[in-house]
Design a protein around this motif. Structure first.
Motif, PDB file in Angstrom:
ATOM      1  N   PHE A  95       0.838  -1.196   0.000  1.00 57.57           N
ATOM      2  CA  PHE A  95       0.000   0.000   0.000  1.00 57.57           C
ATOM      3  C   PHE A  95       0.877   1.251   0.000  1.00 57.57           C
ATOM      4  O   PHE A  95       2.063   1.200   0.319  1.00 57.57           O
ATOM      5  N   GLN A  96       0.265   2.369  -0.350  1.00 57.23           N
ATOM      6  CA  GLN A  96       1.033   3.601  -0.584  1.00 57.23           C
ATOM      7  C   GLN A  96       1.882   4.003   0.609  1.00 57.23           C
ATOM      8  O   GLN A  96       3.039   4.410   0.452  1.00 57.23           O
ATOM      9  N   GLN A  97       1.376   3.892   1.804  1.00 58.16           N
ATOM     10  CA  GLN A  97       2.121   4.301   2.992  1.00 58.16           C
ATOM     11  C   GLN A  97       2.859   3.136   3.659  1.00 58.16           C
ATOM     12  O   GLN A  97       3.372   3.282   4.766  1.00 58.16           O
ATOM     13  N   GLY A  98       2.889   1.989   3.012  1.00 59.82           N
ATOM     14  CA  GLY A  98       3.586   0.833   3.568  1.00 59.82           C
ATOM     15  C   GLY A  98       2.718  -0.030   4.452  1.00 59.82           C
ATOM     16  O   GLY A  98       2.824  -1.245   4.457  1.00 59.82           O
ATOM     17  N   ALA A  99       1.828   0.616   5.243  1.00 58.49           N
ATOM     18  CA  ALA A  99       0.885  -0.100   6.120  1.00 58.49           C
ATOM     19  C   ALA A  99       1.594  -1.080   7.052  1.00 58.49           C
ATOM     20  O   ALA A  99       1.085  -2.166   7.336  1.00 58.49           O
ATOM     21  N   LEU A 100       2.753  -0.698   7.554  1.00 59.65           N
ATOM     22  CA  LEU A 100       3.476  -1.546   8.498  1.00 59.65           C
ATOM     23  C   LEU A 100       2.892  -1.377   9.901  1.00 59.65           C
ATOM     24  O   LEU A 100       2.371  -0.311  10.241  1.00 59.65           O
ATOM     25  N   PHE A 101       3.009  -2.423  10.707  1.00 57.46           N
ATOM     26  CA  PHE A 101       2.589  -2.325  12.100  1.00 57.46           C
ATOM     27  C   PHE A 101       3.642  -1.512  12.854  1.00 57.46           C
ATOM     28  O   PHE A 101       4.794  -1.919  12.963  1.00 57.46           O
ATOM     29  N   SER A 102       3.224  -0.387  13.397  1.00 52.84           N
ATOM     30  CA  SER A 102       4.190   0.554  13.983  1.00 52.84           C
ATOM     31  C   SER A 102       4.859   0.014  15.236  1.00 52.84           C
ATOM     32  O   SER A 102       5.974   0.420  15.580  1.00 52.84           O
ATOM     33  N   ASN A 103       4.197  -0.915  15.941  1.00 54.97           N
ATOM     34  CA  ASN A 103       4.755  -1.428  17.188  1.00 54.97           C
ATOM     35  C   ASN A 103       5.632  -2.660  16.985  1.00 54.97           C
ATOM     36  O   ASN A 103       6.166  -3.211  17.946  1.00 54.97           O
ATOM     37  N   LEU A 104       5.787  -3.102  15.727  1.00 53.76           N
ATOM     38  CA  LEU A 104       6.623  -4.256  15.419  1.00 53.76           C
ATOM     39  C   LEU A 104       7.881  -3.813  14.687  1.00 53.76           C
ATOM     40  O   LEU A 104       7.885  -2.801  13.986  1.00 53.76           O
ATOM     41  N   THR A 105       8.934  -4.586  14.826  1.00 47.54           N
ATOM     42  CA  THR A 105      10.146  -4.318  14.055  1.00 47.54           C
ATOM     43  C   THR A 105       9.907  -4.720  12.600  1.00 47.54           C
ATOM     44  O   THR A 105       8.914  -5.379  12.264  1.00 47.54           O
TER      45      THR A 105
END
Length: 275
Positions: free
Chosen positions: A105-115
């Motif tokens: 997705f455009q903003q990466g959609a990574l889980f912010s609390n995970l490495t």
């Protein structure tokens, strides 16, 4: 570039057919209330190609992507992915289809609390029976595959630059060795050098991993650099699908304005210089 070790997907993946188009959309209708976004839109994506999708603001590019990956149910039409009709797929078939694609997705959609490593590992922990040690080893391989430093795996998304976040999101999208890769504005927010490097990475991955790539982008340099064909959404339909240089010959007003305007001419000239 050599392909990564496989994540040993379920035998249910064999339910997917090995021939025909990667994606086939027929008669797609999407609307929000009285606002019609797609009016019997048709699109075919061939296996192994990099397909760029363009259109003006509000043309429904992201709505099309969300319909294909099952995040939105259209009002009408048929969507077939790897030979399977999504609307009539059994749960087992749907799970197999879902494992066959990766999405950036455009903003990466990574889980912010995970490495980064934990983000990349998450799909493997959910969908495979590999041990945690095997998953983390494979996650490190995926991180290396997208050109990130080995120490990037221990970082949180907030500690990454915009380009690194894109690559981390791409590593997670590749976690389950997908056949299809969906990219939503992959070079948005990147400087020209970073965008060019990301384009090259996508092209290399597509070739080395035999990926089919469906890419929404407004980046003309990307379209000229790496796409095999470009689909243009206008007038609520796909009005043209062709290699980018052939679109320059179109009589459609939006296509002419987009590809023959100053930026389009500059991108075409740059592609000719780099050829």
């Amino acid at each position: 570039m050599s392909g990564p070790a496989h994540t040993q997907p379920s035998a249910d993946d064999d339910l997917l057919e090995g021939e025909g188009p990667a994606i086939e959309v027929q008669g797609l209708v999407n609307a929000f209330g009285d606002h019609l976004v797609h009016d019997h839109l048709d699109l075919t994506v061939r296996r192994g190609e990099i397909m760029g999708v363009v259109g003006g603001s509000g043309a429904g590019k992201s709505v099309l992507l969300n319909s294909i990956i099952g995040l939105r149910r259209p009002q009408a039409g048929t969507i077939r992915v790897l030979g399977q009709d999504l609307q009539h797929a059994s749960r087992k078939r749907w799970d197999a289809i879902n494992r066959s694609w990766g999405v950036l997705f455009q903003q990466g959609a990574l889980f912010s609390n995970l490495t980064v490593r934990e983000n990349v590992a998450a799909p493997m922990l959910e969908h495979t029976e590999l041990s945690k040690r095997q998953v983390h080893e494979l996650a490190d391989l995926k991180i290396a595959l997208v050109g990130l430093r080995p120490d990037a795996g221990a970082l949180k998304p907030a500690e990454l630059s915009g380009g690194m976040r894109k690559r981390a999101g791409l590593a997670r999208a590749l976690a389950l060795d997908p056949e299809l890769l969906f990219l939503d504005e992959p070079t948005a927010g990147l400087d020209p050098i970073g965008a060019s490097a990301f384009d090259e990475l996508i092209r290399d991955l597509s070739e080395s991993l035999d990926l089919t790539v469906f890419m929404i982008t407004h980046d003309l340099d990307t379209l000229y650099a790496i796409t095999n064909r470009v689909a243009v959404i206008a007038d609520k339909k796909v009005v043209a699908t062709a290699p980018v240089h052939e679109l320059e010959k179109s009589d459609h007003p939006w296509i002419r304005e987009y590809f023959l305007g100053p930026r389009g001419r500059a991108a075409a000239a740059g592609a000719g210089t780099n050829a």
